[in-house]
Design an enzyme around this catalytic site. Structure first.
Site, PDB file in Angstrom:
ATOM      1  CD  GLU A 105      17.146  -6.421  69.153  1.00  0.00           C
ATOM      2  OE1 GLU A 105      18.012  -7.203  68.708  1.00  0.00           O
ATOM      3  OE2 GLU A 105      15.997  -6.344  68.729  1.00  0.00           O
TER       4      GLU A 105
ATOM      5  CB  VAL B 135      21.408 -11.342  71.223  1.00  0.00           C
ATOM      6  CG1 VAL B 135      22.143 -11.977  70.040  1.00  0.00           C
ATOM      7  CG2 VAL B 135      20.872 -12.411  72.150  1.00  0.00           C
TER       8      VAL B 135
ATOM      9  CG  LEU C 278      24.993  -4.948  66.259  1.00  0.00           C
ATOM     10  CD1 LEU C 278      25.875  -6.130  65.852  1.00  0.00           C
ATOM     11  CD2 LEU C 278      25.073  -3.842  65.217  1.00  0.00           C
TER      12      LEU C 278
ATOM     13  CD  GLU D 225      30.226 -10.267  79.909  1.00  0.00           C
ATOM     14  OE1 GLU D 225      29.809  -9.931  81.038  1.00  0.00           O
ATOM     15  OE2 GLU D 225      29.629  -9.966  78.861  1.00  0.00           O
TER      16      GLU D 225
ATOM     17  CG  ASP E 100      29.232 -13.375  76.575  1.00  0.00           C
ATOM     18  OD1 ASP E 100      28.318 -12.909  77.294  1.00  0.00           O
ATOM     19  OD2 ASP E 100      29.604 -12.827  75.528  1.00  0.00           O
TER      20      ASP E 100
ATOM     21  CE  LYS F  72      26.684 -11.879  74.074  1.00  0.00           C
ATOM     22  NZ  LYS F  72      27.859 -11.157  73.531  1.00  0.00           N
TER      23      LYS F  72
ATOM     24  N   GLY G 247      31.797  -3.241  74.402  1.00  0.00           N
ATOM     25  CA  GLY G 247      31.997  -2.073  75.249  1.00  0.00           C
ATOM     26  C   GLY G 247      30.710  -1.594  75.905  1.00  0.00           C
TER      27      GLY G 247
END
Length: 995
Positions: free
Chosen positions: A773, A776, A780, A834, A845, A849, A971
């Site tokens: 999870e 991505v 969230l 990154e 990136d 996703k 972050g």
């Protein structure tokens, strides 16, 4: 053949004993064994028996069978000497006084007897013998209401039985080796003895020890003539361990000036051994039944001892208000009704203790062990196991039968009739109450009449089982496809074959459809069981009316035991589902008719994992999760470690979960917990220091994999906080071995489509979890929301939004005063980007996703299928930078796009729009793209804030307004929170009831 010691008492320890053992083993006879050892009619004292009848009978049998024995002249001269000895030996045929005293009610005693049993671990050193002796003296003083007649049943000194077994086993191969082993055993016994008492006490005992050694040597030397080891010989020789141990403890008690004596149980305890139960039995064997005391004869001998030797020792005239006798008795050993030495088999001293408790009318039996009682499981395999406060006799017998090492399977039987409580206590922690065993379980009929069936979890705080135990070294013997014979006939002949061969059947199951039968038997009896079946069904095998007879070795039995299982639903379901979640394959299932136990057979390598899984499932302990953290010193890994450390107590209190860190490492070093069974694991507060410490090893994925595969915890998790392709290549193997994976790595989810499918297949096939999870949207619930939509039958048409917190921050801050490169630098400073932030700026990136999201919907998309608009020139994307100057050099190079980015931002703002780095997945067409777009105020991305991610789902149900998942996602702290959430979801699955 007879030695005379203090008080003119005779001890039967001479060559007549060696002769008895040899004759019993070698002379043909109709009964199971010849007359030997002592006359069954009378016993003169604890240490004096008349060997006259023995030697007379032995000599007569020797004369009859002299030719068949084919003994040498030396042996014949020795036997003649023994017979001559016998003719001049006094008989011990003195009857008790006309008005005999009763041992169960000593004259003047205010308290009944108490029996204490001590195993080899409690008698391993001289200091431990002192500890035992002092404990007995304290116990004999009573608990404030007069002294207590005390009996101590002792095993051989720790390791002595194995030494004596080696003496016998080595005799056939190398007699000098056997002699050396015997010398080692005797000298160690004498050395220990001399540490406990002065020479005036030890000298005669030492002489007996050396005489015994001479007898043993005669016995084992004679084995070379018959080139085999008869069962009775092994029992005779190993029994000396208990004989020496009892005399050693008695020697120490003599130094303490207390009334005491010792008994050789072979002169009192008479037993009947069923066929197939000759010999010692396997060490740690599943069952040692088949030995039954002959109570009338044994009680008569016990009474004789009390009225002869007890009287001579003054036990009948003691002032029991001040002192009571302490009688030391040899455990393990006994004699048959024919007078042949035998044993109660391995670990049989528990049985000795309860037998003598019944004989003396004891008020209690204390089994002194090196544990705090009977545990809920073997603490060597389940570190979270704890002592059980109380058990019923039936529960204790079930636990013992299925391998609980603290009790002998037959030990409860003598106490049941008189309801004698049995205490299991710790010799090293005598203040602890331990476990008390007393009372009978409710019958199944009574349980059925007492109430309705209820699910056990509805009875808050009540656990239906008392313990979980196992039997190792088990084999499965199966007969398949015998339907042509008929079920009843098959079962009768099958079990008849087992009985005729003396096979100990532990569990039996039968499939009526094919008249197939499978039994669990001790592994050392497996081949013999197959041979017995092949003989019994030889004709059917030749006609192919039986499918096959097979043997499966390397199995173990795992059983749950408890009175509370009766009339409680869900117990078996909880047990089986716990094994399923631990990836333990069940080979056989059986439930006892009493509903007090459910047993399964599993692979021996899975036993510890099965025990721990069941222990946790019944909330007998916290759900422990064994965790390896890869990348634990990186930005995300460090944040995760801090979060786990901060929440440990809450996890234990609220969820009943304990995270045990078994390994942690970075790209260079890894540190591993020294003991996989240590529930504490690595100190999570000091992982960075441990990784840099002297115990750390070079980072090795094979080493970590082997550690996790061997870990006995049923719940194993590898947390991958790296972005390493080499780590991702192990996912398939980890999942295939039942190891769960959690982590934000996108190397598998967005990597090779074939490998991705292979990993998914391994996950499903092995019922394990791959929690990604956090790959991505960090913390969230984007993937969770998507799965919920699909699993509830909704159809997704479009997914759009922004999945780069870095880009959200950058385009929220570009203006006349803040350039594109300055905004990027600020995002880097906040740890949003990154490490190589070209991943963000090039769109790779976000593209990875998108691939993960698209594959979750069912699209076979690869990274090359995503149309991506890069925000930086291709030459910067492909340029090689030095690691130490990457950030500074890259920030300098991207200044070339500052003007263009400012121009596009200003143009969008002038049109009332915002510039956003947006992705779109058109499910209907299968197209995916990432591009810099100018969005109007009706677009959900218009209100995207700095460091946020946003995903909008347009579906059949959400047509007018999309379903939006939005929140901060940039972050290391948020990324770590997402990983932690995945871990918690996993642990909740471990703790939840899955039926």
């Amino acid at each position: 053949g007879v030695s005379i010691f203090e008080s003119s008492r005779m001890v039967f320890t001479g060559k007549s004993l060696a002769l008895a053992a040899l004759i019993a083993a070698a002379v043909p006879h109709e009964r199971s064994s010849c007359t030997a050892f002592v006359s069954p009619q009378h016993v003169h004292s604890s240490t004096a028996s008349s060997p006259s009848s023995l030697v007379s009978t032995a000599a007569k049998k020797l004369a009859i069978n002299n030719n068949s024995l084919n003994l040498g002249s030396t042996s014949r001269r020795w036997m003649s000497a023994v017979a001559e000895d016998a003719s001049s030996t006094l008989h011990a045929d003195q009857c008790p006084d006309d008005d005999p005293e009763c041992i169960t009610k000593p004259r003047g005693a205010t308290n009944p007897w108490e029996v204490h049993k001590f195993g080899g671990a409690s008698l391993a050193t001289a200091e431990l013998y002192r500890t035992v002796g002092d404990l007995l003296i304290r116990e004999a003083l009573g608990r404030g209401e007069g002294s207590v007649p005390t009996m101590a049943i002792v095993s051989a000194r720790g390791g002595m039985t194995d030494l004596l077994v080696n003496v016998v086993d080595s005799a056939l191969v190398d007699f000098e080796d056997a002699k050396a082993n015997l010398d080692k055993a005797v000298e160690s016994a004498i050395t220990l003895l001399k540490e406990l008492a002065p020479p005036d006490i030890t000298d005669p005992i030492e002489a007996r020890f050396r005489s015994d050694a001479s007898d043993i040597l005669s016995v084992v030397q004679s084995l070379r003539m018959i080139n085999t080891v008869p069962a009775v010989t092994m029992e005779v020789v190993t029994g000396f361990g208990e004989i020496w141990s009892a005399q050693t403890l008695h020697a120490y008690l003599q130094t303490q000036d207390v009334p005491c004596d010792w008994i050789d149980a072979r002169e009192v305890l008479v037993v009947k051994s069923e066929g197939g139960n000759a010999g010692l039995g396997e060490k740690g064997a599943a069952s040692t039944g088949g030995v039954t005391p002959l109570w009338a004869e044994t009680a008569s001998r016990m009474a004789n001892w009390w009225n002869t030797n007890g009287k001579k020792q003054g036990f009948l005239d003691l002032d029991y208000t001040k002192s009571s006798p302490i009688v030391v008795v040899t455990g393990f050993v006994a004699t048959t009704s024919d007078g042949v030495p035998t044993t109660l088999k391995r670990s049989g001293s528990d049985y000795s203790a309860t037998v003598f408790a019944k004989l003396t009318g004891a008020s209690r039996v204390c089994m002194w062990k090196n544990t705090d009682g009977v545990y809920t499981a073997d603490p060597r395999r389940v570190p979270e196991a704890f002592p059980i406060a109380s058990l019923k006799y039936d529960e204790a017998m079930e636990l013992a039968y299925f391998g609980a090492q603290v009790l002998h399977p037959s030990a409860m039987v003598p106490c049941i009739e008189d309801n004698i409580p049995v205490y299991v206590r710790n010799i090293f922690n005598p203040a602890f109450e331990g476990t008390v065993i007393q009372g009978r379980c409710q019958s199944l009929k009574d349980a059925g009449e007492s109430g309705k069936v209820k699910n056990w979890r509805s009875k808050s705080g009540e656990v239906p089982i008392k313990g979980i135990t196992s039997v190792d070294k088990t084999a499965l013997v199966s007969l398949e496809g015998a339907s042509a014979i008929g079920g009843a006939n098959v079962a009768e002949r099958f079990m008849g074959a087992m009985a005729d061969a003396g096979i100990n059947v532990l569990i039996i199951t039968q499939a009526s459809s094919e008249s197939s039968i499978t039994v669990a038997v001790p592994e050392n009896e497996g081949k013999r069981a197959v041979e017995a079946l092949e003989d019994a069904f030889e004709l059917e095998m030749s006609r192919s009316t039986i499918g096959s007879i097979s043997l499966l070795e390397g199995m173990s039995i795992v059983a749950i035991v408890g009175e509370g299982m009766a009339m409680n639903s869900g117990v078996s379901a909880t047990f089986m589902s716990s094994l399923s979640r631990a990836n333990v394959n069940i080979r056989l299932i059986a439930q006892g008719s009493s509903e007090r136990q459910v047993a399964v057979v599993v692979d021996a390598n899975d036993v510890s994992r099965a025990l721990r899984a069941a222990h946790m499932a019944f909330t007998l302990s916290e759900t422990e999760v064994s965790v390896a953290i890869l990348g634990s010193t990186g930005y995300v890994g460090s944040a995760l470690v801090k979060q786990i450390a901060a929440q440990r107590e809450l996890l234990a209190e609220k969820l009943g979960v304990a995270c045990r860190i078994s390994a942690a490492g970075n790209s260079k070093k890894v540190v591993i917990s020294k003991d996989s069974k240590d529930s504490r694991g690595l100190d999570i507060e000091n992982l960075p220091e441990l990784i840099e410490g002297e115990d750390a090893k070079d980072f090795d994925l094979d080493l970590i994999t082997e550690l996790m595969e061997a870990d006995v915890s049923p719940h194993r998790v590898i947390i991958d906080c790296t972005d390493s392709e080499s780590v991702s290549k192990y996912y398939d193997r980890w999942l295939s071995n039942g190891i769960n994976i959690v982590g934000p790595s996108r190397n598998v989810g967005a990597g090779s489509l074939d490998y991705y499918k292979s990993v998914l297949s391994a996950q499903k096939d092995n019922s394990v979890n791959w929690g990604y999870e956090s790959s991505v949207g960090s913390a969230l619930p984007i993937l969770t929301t998507l799965r919920d939509l699909l699993e509830t039958g909704d159809t997704v048409h479009t997914i759009s939004g922004s999945l780069s917190g870095t880009m959200a921050y950058v385009f929220s801050h570009i203006n006349d005063e803040v350039s594109f490169s300055d905004a990027v630098r600020r995002a880097v400073d906040k740890d949003y980007a990154e490490t190589d932030f070209r991943e963000d700026l090039s769109g790779r990136d976000m593209a990875r996703k998108i691939v993960i999201l698209a594959r979750e919907i069912g699209l076979d998309v690869s990274l090359g299928d995503v149309e991506v608009e890069s925000l930086i020139p291709e030459d910067i994307n492909t340029k090689t930078y030095k690691r130490e100057s990457l950030e500074a050099d890259l920030l300098e190079d991207i200044k070339v796009v500052n003007d263009n980015m400012l121009e596009r931002v200003m143009a969008a703002e002038a049109d009332g729009r915002h510039l956003r780095y947006k992705f779109t997945i058109d499910v209907d067409t299968g197209k995916c793209k990432v591009a810099l777009e100018s969005v109007q105020n009706t677009d959900p991305l218009y209100r995207l804030k700095a460091n946020e991610n946003l995903v909008a789902f347009e579906t059949d149900r959400y047509t007018v307004s999309p379903l939006i998942v939005k929140g901060a996602a940039a972050g290391p702290d948020l990324a770590a929170a997402g990983i932690f959430a995945d871990l918690l979801r996993l642990t909740r699955a471990f703790t939840a009831l899955q039926i």
